[in-house]
Every structure is written in C-alpha cells, then in structure tokens.
Enzyme design. Structure first.
Site: not given
Length: 208
Positions: A12-13
């Site tokens: 997840s960024t």
C-alpha cells in the site's frame, strides 16, 4: 493511555507515510500501537472483484495517486522511489512481522516500507526481508524460519479475515480502542484526536 490498531499492507502506497509517522504521534500522545499486517488482495477480490490494485485497474486514479503521494512524502520529508514492481508481494514481510517479537515490529515495518518506497527494492526477495530483520535487531534466519510456521500463516489469514469482518476496505486503516475506524494516512491524526476526545456524532438513522 489509549491504543491504536494500525492495519497495513506492505504494497500500500499511503501506508508508507503512515508507518513512518505513527510512532512519533503515539509517543507524543502516550498511546500504544498494535501492528496488524493483513493482505489487501483478498479484500479487493471479495469486495470489488479486483485481481489487481485499483490504481492499476483505473489508470487515471493511479496517475493521480503517484503525484499525490509525491506531495505527501515531500511534505513529510520522506524519500520516494518508484517501486521495482507495483503492487509488490508483501506476503513474506507480513508473515515476518508476525514472527518478530512485538518490540521489534515497528523498526521492521518501517525498514520494509523504506525498502519498497524509498529504495525501490523487491520486498518479496528473502535477502531484502532479511536485511530489514537485521535493521530491527533480530536474527534473520530464526525469524524467516518462524515465518514459515503454520501458526504464523494462519495468523495472517485470520488477520485478513478479521479486517474484512470489521469493514476494512483499504490500507492504512486505524482503529481506536473503542472500535472507531479511520482510513487513510490523512486520517491518522483524526484517530489520535478521537482517542483523546471521542466525538458525539449522528449516524444515518439515528444517534451513534
């Protein structure tokens, strides 16, 4: 003293800046963090029928996300490098998180996120994960071996199933100790504010 559950997926960024910021906020407020790795793939597939990141499935959304993440990281003073692959396979790192002693998890999680988003390394590679375990002050051979135990695999699966039961749809997600849920790096401070003073709010159909 309160408690924040930090639910995260290593691919997840926006979980990258959240992971790098949450300890300082918790220390300042005197709260504990519970590190809760889970897998987004089953969540996206179950809830949206997706087999890839929404940022890949919808390119216009992906282009915006990378530009926005660059702004977020610049504001936080965090380096950002395009990952070698997106989304990355964070399965091994997630299992290693659970295999580590709780006191070592924060350092390991931050090291993995830095490897992914600051160094552009492949976090599915055992050598990269081992390096992150060393950064957390633990023995990589012992932790990697424990990460392969069926109990650890079952715990990660249970985390993912619990996340879906509790309504998690993305990462990062935070739960205050009364169960109030907050989603996104930009809601991290809101979660800590809620711990300090929960709001009395109206919900659809009546009072909360």
């Amino acid at each position: 003293m309160g408690r924040i559950e930090f639910w995260f997926e290593f691919a997840s960024t926006y979980s990258y800046p959240a992971a790098m910021r949450i300890e300082a906020l918790a220390d300042e407020a005197g709260h504990d963090i519970v590190w809760k790795p889970f897998l987004l793939g089953p969540v996206f597939n179950s809830q949206q029928g997706l087999t890839d990141s929404p940022f890949n499935a919808f390119p216009v959304k992906g282009r915006y996300m990378w530009r926005d993440l660059a702004r977020v990281c610049a504001r936080a003073g965090l380096p950002l490098e395009t990952p070698a692959r997106f989304p990355q396979n964070g399965l091994l790192a997630a299992r290693c998180t659970l295999a580590l002693p709780e006191a070592a998890r924060a350092a390991f999680v931050k090291a993995v996120y830095a490897a992914n988003f600051a160094d552009g390394a492949l976090i599915s590679e055992p050598a990269i994960v081992s390096r992150c375990i060393v950064a957390a002050g633990e023995n990589p051979d012992a932790i990697m071996a424990r990460a392969g135990d069926e109990t650890i695999k079952a715990e990660l699966k249970a985390n993912t199933e619990e996340a879906m039961r509790r309504g998690v749809f993305g990462s990062p997600t935070f739960f205050a100790d009364d169960g109030e849920m907050f989603w996104g790096n930009d809601r991290l401070e809101d979660a800590f504010d809620w711990l300090a003073a929960p709001l009395q709010i109206m919900s659809i159909g009546g009072t909360r």
